[in-house]
Motif scaffolding. Structure first.
Motif, PDB file in Angstrom:
ATOM      1  N   TYR A   1      -6.238   5.459  -8.215  1.00  0.00           N
ATOM      2  CA  TYR A   1      -5.356   6.238  -9.087  1.00  0.00           C
ATOM      3  C   TYR A   1      -4.063   5.472  -9.361  1.00  0.00           C
ATOM      4  O   TYR A   1      -3.458   4.908  -8.460  1.00  0.00           O
ATOM      5  CB  TYR A   1      -5.007   7.591  -8.431  1.00  0.00           C
ATOM      6  N   GLY A   2      -3.654   5.431 -10.589  1.00  0.00           N
ATOM      7  CA  GLY A   2      -2.398   4.801 -10.967  1.00  0.00           C
ATOM      8  C   GLY A   2      -2.507   3.309 -11.163  1.00  0.00           C
ATOM      9  O   GLY A   2      -1.521   2.653 -11.465  1.00  0.00           O
TER      10      GLY A   2
ATOM     11  N   GLU B   1       0.830  -1.208   0.000  1.00  0.00           N
ATOM     12  CA  GLU B   1       0.000   0.000   0.000  1.00  0.00           C
ATOM     13  C   GLU B   1       0.865   1.259   0.000  1.00  0.00           C
ATOM     14  O   GLU B   1       0.552   2.234  -0.700  1.00  0.00           O
ATOM     15  CB  GLU B   1      -0.919   0.007   1.219  1.00  0.00           C
ATOM     16  N   ARG B   2       1.942   1.227   0.766  1.00  0.00           N
ATOM     17  CA  ARG B   2       2.816   2.407   0.814  1.00  0.00           C
ATOM     18  C   ARG B   2       3.495   2.629  -0.525  1.00  0.00           C
ATOM     19  O   ARG B   2       3.651   3.767  -0.984  1.00  0.00           O
ATOM     20  CB  ARG B   2       3.858   2.243   1.931  1.00  0.00           C
ATOM     21  N   ALA B   3       3.881   1.560  -1.184  1.00  0.00           N
ATOM     22  CA  ALA B   3       4.472   1.690  -2.516  1.00  0.00           C
ATOM     23  C   ALA B   3       3.474   2.314  -3.488  1.00  0.00           C
ATOM     24  O   ALA B   3       3.811   3.220  -4.266  1.00  0.00           O
ATOM     25  CB  ALA B   3       4.933   0.330  -3.030  1.00  0.00           C
ATOM     26  N   HIS B   4       2.241   1.843  -3.435  1.00  0.00           N
ATOM     27  CA  HIS B   4       1.213   2.373  -4.333  1.00  0.00           C
ATOM     28  C   HIS B   4       0.935   3.843  -4.036  1.00  0.00           C
ATOM     29  O   HIS B   4       0.834   4.672  -4.955  1.00  0.00           O
ATOM     30  CB  HIS B   4      -0.056   1.543  -4.169  1.00  0.00           C
TER      31      HIS B   4
ATOM     32  N   PRO C   1       4.308  -4.028 -10.820  1.00  0.00           N
ATOM     33  CA  PRO C   1       3.963  -4.826 -11.999  1.00  0.00           C
ATOM     34  C   PRO C   1       2.489  -4.656 -12.331  1.00  0.00           C
ATOM     35  O   PRO C   1       1.650  -4.575 -11.422  1.00  0.00           O
ATOM     36  CB  PRO C   1       4.294  -6.253 -11.565  1.00  0.00           C
ATOM     37  N   ILE C   2       2.175  -4.628 -13.613  1.00  0.00           N
ATOM     38  CA  ILE C   2       0.803  -4.343 -14.024  1.00  0.00           C
ATOM     39  C   ILE C   2      -0.190  -5.347 -13.449  1.00  0.00           C
ATOM     40  O   ILE C   2      -1.304  -4.983 -13.059  1.00  0.00           O
ATOM     41  CB  ILE C   2       0.702  -4.276 -15.570  1.00  0.00           C
ATOM     42  N   GLU C   3       0.220  -6.623 -13.333  1.00  0.00           N
ATOM     43  CA  GLU C   3      -0.705  -7.620 -12.794  1.00  0.00           C
ATOM     44  C   GLU C   3      -0.984  -7.369 -11.313  1.00  0.00           C
ATOM     45  O   GLU C   3      -2.095  -7.596 -10.827  1.00  0.00           O
ATOM     46  CB  GLU C   3      -0.170  -9.041 -13.003  1.00  0.00           C
ATOM     47  N   ALA C   4       0.021  -6.844 -10.582  1.00  0.00           N
ATOM     48  CA  ALA C   4      -0.184  -6.524  -9.166  1.00  0.00           C
ATOM     49  C   ALA C   4      -1.085  -5.303  -9.023  1.00  0.00           C
ATOM     50  O   ALA C   4      -1.974  -5.269  -8.156  1.00  0.00           O
ATOM     51  CB  ALA C   4       1.158  -6.285  -8.488  1.00  0.00           C
ATOM     52  N   ARG C   5      -0.887  -4.297  -9.862  1.00  0.00           N
ATOM     53  CA  ARG C   5      -1.751  -3.117  -9.808  1.00  0.00           C
ATOM     54  C   ARG C   5      -3.202  -3.503 -10.081  1.00  0.00           C
ATOM     55  O   ARG C   5      -4.122  -3.044  -9.407  1.00  0.00           O
ATOM     56  CB  ARG C   5      -1.298  -2.063 -10.825  1.00  0.00           C
TER      57      ARG C   5
END
Length: 337
Positions: free
Chosen positions: A334-335, A312-315, A322-326
């Motif tokens: 957002y993002g 969560e802090r990274a986001h 990685p797109i699959e993690a997002r």
């Protein structure tokens, strides 16, 4: 067909366990030109930082009403693109407090992300301020819940910090370094106002730790104070890193646009921390959140919660995922696209 993996928020937390997630940076500005530039920067970078438009220190004496009008214009303008703009009003015992609150809610009640209440002298003082704000919300027909933030910068507020953190209307507590030091009437030396000294003086360090501990105990966001040496990027980076990694703060004030990115960087997890968190959360999810072994260490739901907070802090600090993690964990935010 197998069921979709349970999202970490659903698997790891019960209702009431999770703190409100706020952007890592709270950027303060009060002069019209700087407020406009800050809003333009937020529109460009996205809501990775909040903006607090300052009706306390930003308003000239005698020009408080005109300043509130200016803030209302900006809150309602196209520059407020992401809805992450709040305002700081005068302290509760200041003659301009009621006019600040009433003017902002009348003009921008649905646009405000939060109100910051400075200098409460006690939990009772804060309650009176909250009562007036809630009455004003009702009077102006504002149905949207308005989160409230407050500054812990007086002896009485620090004494009552646990009560203040427990208040249901409060979502964030900030430490007011300069007023706190001044309240000691010269007993704390000027060095304690510096980027280094504020972490080494025992009275200041004690206040920071008590605020952070109280905030976490009640699932609120502790917000660290300013670093006034805004041209010293190394000092800012070190202070932000210590606030995040040693003192438990999850948010920090910025007073110059050049401070925003260094604070984001300091609060973000390292690449190694992010990689480890992703591996463990994905493995735990595949095991349906049962205990796992990862690199010769055992992990269960307690450590899963920690590693989820790393993600969560990274986001929230805009770190690349990685797109699959997002898509799996932050879809719709957002993002995440």
């Amino acid at each position: 067909m197998s069921a979709l993996p349970l999202h970490p928020k659903l698997a790891l937390f019960e209702d009431g366990d999770r703190a409100v997630s706020l952007p890592v940076v709270d950027h303060y500005c009060g002069v019209e030109a700087r407020m406009r530039k800050s809003l333009e920067l937020q529109a460009e970078m996205g809501p990775v930082f909040d903006i607090t438009l300052d009706c306390e220190d930003g308003a000239p004496i005698g020009g408080e009403a005109e300043h509130v009008h200016c803030v209302n214009e900006l809150l309602n303008s196209s520059l407020n693109r992401h809805g992450r703009v709040g305002a700081r009003v005068h302290p509760f015992d200041h003659p301009a407090f009621e006019a600040d609150v009433d003017g902002l809610l009348a003009g921008s009640g649905e646009c405000l992300a939060y109100l910051m209440i400075p200098k409460p002298r006690s939990a009772a003082d804060l309650q009176r301020a909250c009562d007036f704000i809630d009455a004003s919300l009702l009077r102006h027909g504002i149905a949207k819940p308005l989160p409230l933030h407050t500054l812990i910068e007086t002896h009485g507020a620090l004494r009552d910090v646990a009560q203040i953190a427990a208040h249901p209307r409060i979502e964030s507590l900030s430490f007011g370094l300069m007023d706190f030091v001044s309240a000691h009437r010269g007993a704390i030396p000027r060095h304690a106002l510096t980027a280094e000294g504020q972490f080494s003086h025992p009275l200041v360090a004690r206040a920071k730790l008590e605020i952070a501990a109280a905030a976490h105990a009640h699932a609120k966001t502790p917000s660290h104070c300013v670093v006034t040496e805004f041209k010293d990027s190394a000092a800012l980076q070190q202070a932000a890193s210590r606030a995040a990694r040693e003192f438990g703060y999850t948010r920090m004030w910025s007073i110059h646009p050049a401070q925003i990115q260094p604070i984001l960087d300091a609060f973000a997890p390292s690449a190694a921390e992010l990689d480890e968190a992703l591996e463990i959360i994905q493995a735990a999810q595949a095991a349906q959140w049962a205990p796992i072994q990862h690199r010769d260490s055992l992990h269960d739901r307690a450590s899963y919660r920690y590693f989820w907070h790393v993600l969560e802090r990274a986001h929230s600090t805009g770190q690349p995922l990685p797109i699959e993690a997002r898509q799996a964990y932050f879809a719709g935010e957002y993002g995440a696209a």
